[in-house]
Structures are given as structure tokens and as C-alpha cells.
Design an enzyme around this catalytic site. Structure first.
Site, short mmCIF file in Angstrom:
data_model
loop_
_atom_site.label_atom_id
_atom_site.label_comp_id
_atom_site.label_asym_id
_atom_site.label_seq_id
_atom_site.Cartn_x
_atom_site.Cartn_y
_atom_site.Cartn_z
CE LYS A 22 -1.70 1.69 4.02
NZ LYS A 22 -1.51 3.12 4.31
N PRO A 132 2.38 16.63 11.73
CG PRO A 132 4.25 17.70 12.59
CD PRO A 132 3.39 16.50 12.78
CG ASP A 316 3.41 1.58 9.30
OD1 ASP A 316 3.06 2.44 10.13
OD2 ASP A 316 3.59 1.86 8.09
CB ILE A 338 7.79 6.67 14.35
CG1 ILE A 338 8.95 5.68 14.19
CG2 ILE A 338 7.52 7.45 13.05
CD1 ILE A 338 10.25 6.27 13.72
C1 EPZ Z 1 4.44 7.02 6.25
O1 EPZ Z 1 3.70 8.11 6.81
C2 EPZ Z 1 3.49 5.86 6.18
N1 EPZ Z 1 2.34 6.19 5.34
C3 EPZ Z 1 3.02 5.49 7.59
O2 EPZ Z 1 2.20 4.34 7.50
C4 EPZ Z 1 4.23 5.16 8.45
O3 EPZ Z 1 3.81 4.89 9.77
C5 EPZ Z 1 5.21 6.33 8.44
O4 EPZ Z 1 5.55 6.69 7.07
C6 EPZ Z 1 6.51 6.05 9.18
O5 EPZ Z 1 7.12 4.92 8.64
C7 EPZ Z 1 2.40 6.01 4.03
O6 EPZ Z 1 3.42 5.64 3.48
C8 EPZ Z 1 1.17 6.26 3.24
P1 EPZ Z 1 6.58 10.38 8.23
P2 EPZ Z 1 4.27 9.59 6.76
O7 EPZ Z 1 6.50 11.67 7.51
O8 EPZ Z 1 5.09 9.74 5.54
C9 EPZ Z 1 7.01 13.57 11.77
C10 EPZ Z 1 0.24 3.05 7.80
O9 EPZ Z 1 -0.28 2.53 8.81
N2 EPZ Z 1 6.85 14.63 10.75
O10 EPZ Z 1 7.73 9.48 7.94
O11 EPZ Z 1 3.14 10.48 6.97
C11 EPZ Z 1 5.73 12.76 11.95
O12 EPZ Z 1 4.82 13.42 12.78
C12 EPZ Z 1 0.80 4.46 7.86
O13 EPZ Z 1 0.30 2.50 6.70
C13 EPZ Z 1 7.04 15.94 11.13
O14 EPZ Z 1 7.31 16.26 12.29
O15 EPZ Z 1 5.22 9.58 8.05
C14 EPZ Z 1 6.28 11.49 12.54
O16 EPZ Z 1 6.51 11.67 13.90
C15 EPZ Z 1 0.48 5.14 9.15
N3 EPZ Z 1 6.87 16.92 10.18
C16 EPZ Z 1 7.62 11.32 11.82
O17 EPZ Z 1 7.96 12.63 11.32
C17 EPZ Z 1 6.58 16.62 8.87
O18 EPZ Z 1 6.43 17.55 8.06
C18 EPZ Z 1 7.62 10.36 10.64
O19 EPZ Z 1 6.54 10.67 9.79
C19 EPZ Z 1 6.41 15.27 8.51
C20 EPZ Z 1 6.58 14.29 9.47
#
Ligand code: EPZ
Length: 431
Positions: A22, A132, A316, A338
Site C-alpha cells: 500500500k 504535521p 507500522d 516515531i
Molecule cells: C508514512 O507516513 C506511512 N504512510 C506510515 O504508514 C508510516 O507509519 C510512516 O511513514 C513512518 O514509517 C504512508 O506511506 C502512506 P513520516 P508519513 O513523515 O510519511 C514527523 C500506515 O499505517 N513529521 O515518515 O506520513 C511525523 O509526525 C501508515 O500505513 C514531522 O514532524 O510519516 C512522525 O513523527 C500510518 N513533520 C515522523 O515525522 C513533517 O512535516 C515520521 O513521519 C512530517 C513528518
């Protein structure tokens, strides 16, 4: 709303086909916005999130068609789809569509790169933390975009096009890396991403962009260099196998005992999680057709884990591992680094008799010898499936409510588990 009924206590035996990932499928589909040529994606999973993204892309002008079933394909075989964004008719991604799925926010990158403007609603998605988008916007600003927030929308403008830049992520972000990769591919000049996400889904996107004509070096490492090109073309790409689905079923087998071949799975995509499973007492082996997981008798050993960006233990799979640890012979500590609020499954696992205490970012799980079936409900998709894992080993009947969370990320879950001897069925609720 549909529910899933599970009667626990059966060992899992047989084969489970692993679907396309996905979290690779979504950015790959979004990459179709970068070109007026056809992008063909094979092995695309049949999921609610994929359907939702189709609606969002359609609103921008992307034509979408699905190949019919071919000889030898079953209902769990991946689909082949064609996406063609000949003309972008609308650069706005509205609230009604984006609020349902966070990944749809990533359309901002390719729309901005190709059209010089984009207006995208601030995102929604699973309730697992504040999540965010500051780093995603920082990356677009570094590429020369002007960003304003107007009435809940991010309005991004770069009328003269994006230009290559050094982008330093203060925190590893998968979505930020996806969006920067896509946008920088069409920017003038060279972009370097520092502290980029190394997740296999990032590498899969980079591979596909490269087939489309992008010039990318270093995907899979934390420094990625992208030399912008004026145009991208069409391509054909097969989505990589879902490592989270793989890990989920592997944990289910470790929970119930049994012997299952996860067909098409690749161990290298989730080594940290498989290593933890081996420590619990399961046997894991890479075979020609996939990954085989076995557990025959003996206690489930307690194992401590800490979630980390790839190649660490994935967030995840945290909920699923906790599901397994509820039956371990001892105490385990599960630390989530995370997301700050990804323990919503704790209170639901407790309904099944689990003993879990929270201490800040750590869950302390005291294994119990017996779980008992109960009605449960979940708040996000990985939390829901942790309840399924616990229910498969619980005495009696569990009803999992809010199944739409599962349908977002697990294709034919009840058929795949049912085909391996689990007593599981979907109860359809009209209205
Ligand atoms: C991706 O989300 C995945 N989603 C998530 O899977 C997964 O849990 C996550 O990566 C971490 O591996 C998809 O691929 C569709 P991040 P994403 O940006 O990209 C912080 C599932 O169950 N952050 O890597 O949104 C954030 O809050 C989903 O399939 C900021 O602070 O995650 C988090 O603490 C849920 N500012 C960390 O970084 C930002 O601008 C990692 O988030 C962006 C992120």
C-alpha cells in the site's frame, strides 16, 4: 458497517499470498501527475486507500483504467492499472477528498513541479499523532516555492518553476522524501536530500521515477541526489511486496503456532521485525516462493523492541508485535519513537484480557497465559489488525468493529487467514 468475527484457538497452516505494498502504491500512483504519458503499475493491491486516491487523481484529470483478469490470476492477484494525466484540469485537492487519507497531501509536490501551482487541503489520516507537514513544506520552499496557508489549504506557487537545492530534513520523513523526490525530478538543476528516508517504498518510487526518465542517485541511503529534467515520460513498474502485510501474518503465525508460506514476500524488506520474531521463538526462512514462518509448541518468549526509521523495527508493525507479546511468557517493553500517540490498541487489547501499562513512549506488556474473546473496536488500521492477531489466539469469539480501517490496508484479510485454517468471517451489516 461490516464487522469481523473470529473464533480463536486454531493453528495457521498453508499459504498466504502477499499483496503489493500500500505505502509504495500510493506515491507511485501520485507520480502519474508528473507526466502527460501513461504510467502502468502492476501488482497494485485492491484497497480502500487505492480507490480513494483514484478519486483524488481523477479530480486533477488523471484517466485511470484497470486490466481485466488474465488466465491463471486469482482474486488475490495484484491488478494492473494505467494512469494517464494528459492534461491537469484542476490543481486543487479539496478537503472532502484529502481529509480521508494523509498520503493524498503528497499530490502537492508533482502538481507544483508540473503546473507551477497547487492548492491542497491540510491532511487527515489515521489518528496516531499530530502528524504535521512542516518538513514537507520546508522542502518545497527550499525548491523555491512560495507557501501560504489560506482557509485550511496550503497554497504553493512557483510560477517560474522549481529550482534544485540542498534539503536537510531535521527528522526522517517518508512522505517528505517522497514529495521532494517527485518535485525535484522536474526542478531546474540538482537537488540533494540529506537525512532522507531509507524505507523500501522510497527506493521503489525512485526506481519508477528513474524508469520515467528521472536522474536519481543514492535512493535507499540517507543522501539522495536528483538532477532535474525538463520532462518525464511514461513507464511500467511493478509495486514491491508489502512488508507490513508480511510482518503482520508472520506475527499471526508466531501467535497461533503453525506453518505458513508467505508467498512473494521478501525477508530483506523487514529483517529487523523478522529478527525480533526469531527471538520470540518462531522459525523464519527465506524460500524460493517467499518467506516461511513456523512455530511448533513452546512458549512465546518476551522480546523488547524500539520502533525506528528503516532499517529499524517499523512503527507500522508495533501494534501487531504488541498483540503477540500479550501472550508471551514474561514481560516485554515496546517503545514507540516515531509517533507520539500510537498506543490506541492498548485499551482494546485489554478487553481481550491483556495486561499492558503505559509509561510515556513505552508500553510494558506482561504476557498472560490466556486471552478471552470480546467485542473490540479500533482507531487505525495497524491497531485493528493487532486485535485480529490477539483474537486468533483468544478463547471464544471476538467481534472486531470498524472494519473499514482494515479494508484501508489489508486486502482480503478474512479470505487469506480463512484459507489457512483460521475461523474468521466478515459479517455484513446493512446500513
Ligand atoms: C508514512 O507516513 C506511512 N504512510 C506510515 O504508514 C508510516 O507509519 C510512516 O511513514 C513512518 O514509517 C504512508 O506511506 C502512506 P513520516 P508519513 O513523515 O510519511 C514527523 C500506515 O499505517 N513529521 O515518515 O506520513 C511525523 O509526525 C501508515 O500505513 C514531522 O514532524 O510519516 C512522525 O513523527 C500510518 N513533520 C515522523 O515525522 C513533517 O512535516 C515520521 O513521519 C512530517 C513528518
Amino acid at each position: 458497517m461490516d464487522r469481523i468475527r473470529i473464533v480463536g484457538g486454531r493453528r495457521l497452516e498453508g499459504r498466504i499470498p502477499i499483496s503489493g505494498a500500500k505505502n509504495a502504491a500510493l506515491p507511485l500512483m501520485i507520480a502519474s501527475l508528473l507526466t502527460d504519458r501513461k504510467l502502468t503499475l502492476e501488482n497494485l493491491p485492491r484497497l480502500a486507500d487505492v480507490n480513494q486516491l483514484t478519486r483524488i487523481l481523477g479530480n486533477h484529470g488523471v484517466d485511470y483504467s484497470i486490466d481485466g483478469k488474465r488466465k491463471g490470476e486469482g482474486e488475490t492477484s495484484g491488478q494492473t492499472v494505467h494512469l494517464e494525466a494528459r492534461v491537469i484540469v484542476d490543481t486543487t485537492a479539496p478537503y472532502e477528498l484529502v481529509s480521508k487519507m494523509r498520503a493524498s497531501f503528497w499530490v502537492l509536490g508533482p502538481l507544483l513541479a508540473r503546473m507551477g501551482e497547487a492548492r491542497v487541503s491540510l491532511p487527515g489520516g489515521c489518528a496516531i499523532g499530530t502528524r504535521p507537514v512542516d518538513l514537507l513544506l520546508m522542502a518545497m520552499e527550499r525548491l523555491g516555492a512560495q507557501i501560504d496557508i489560506e482557509a485550511g489549504y496550503v497554497v504553493a506557487r512557483a510560477p517560474k518553476g522549481l529550482r534544485g537545492a540542498e534539503i536537510d530534513f531535521s527528522k526522517v520523513t517518508v512522505g517528505g522524501t517522497h514529495m521532494a523526490l517527485m518535485a525535484a525530478s522536474l526542478a531546474h538543476g540538482t537537488t540533494v536530500l540529506h537525512n532522507a528516508a531509507r524505507e523500501p517504498e522510497v527506493t521503489d518510487l525512485a526506481d519508477c521515477l528513474t524508469k520515467m526518465g528521472a536522474r536519481i542517485k543514492g535512493a535507499g541511503s540517507s543522501t539522495i541526489e536528483i538532477e532535474g529534467v525538463a520532462r518525464l515520460g511514461g513507464a511500467s513498474h511493478a509495486v514491491l511486496p508489502d512488508r507490513i502485510e508480511t510482518g503482520t501474518y508472520a506475527m499471526a503465525v508466531a501467535m497461533t503456532g503453525g506453518d505458513v508460506l508467505l508467498e512473494g514476500a521478501r525477508a530483506d524488506l523487514l529483517q529487523a521485525a523478522l529478527d525480533a520474531l526469531v527471538e520470540t521463538g518462531a522459525e523464519v526462512a527465506s524460500e524460493k516462493g517467499g518467506v516461511r514462518v513456523r512455530r511448533n509448541g513452546g512458549d512465546i518468549r518476551p522480546v523488547d523492541i524500539v520502533t525506528e526509521p528503516f532499517p529499524g523495527f517499523p512503527t507500522d508493525l508495533q501494534a501487531q508485535f504488541m498483540g503477540l507479546m500479550t501472550r508471551a511468557a514474561g514481560v516485554s517493553r515496546i517503545r514507540e519513537t516515531i509517533f507520539e500517540n500510537r498506543f490506541m490498541h492498548v485499551q482494546e487489547l485489554a478487553r481481550l484480557g491483556a495486561h499492558i501499562r503505559l509509561d510515556g513512549d513505552t508500553a510494558i506488556v506482561e504476557g498472560v497465559p490466556v486471552l478471552k474473546g470480546a467485542p473490540v473496536m479500533a482507531t487505525d488500521l495497524r491497531a485493528s489488525v493487532s486485535l485480529v492477531i490477539a483474537a486468533l489466539a483468544a478463547e471464544g469469539e471476538t467481534i472486531v468493529n470498524r472494519v473499514y480501517h482494515l479494508d484501508r490496508g489489508f486486502e482480503h484479510l478474512e479470505k487469506k487467514l480463512g484459507g489457512c485454517n483460521a475461523e474468521i468471517e466478515r459479517l455484513s451489516n446493512p446500513g
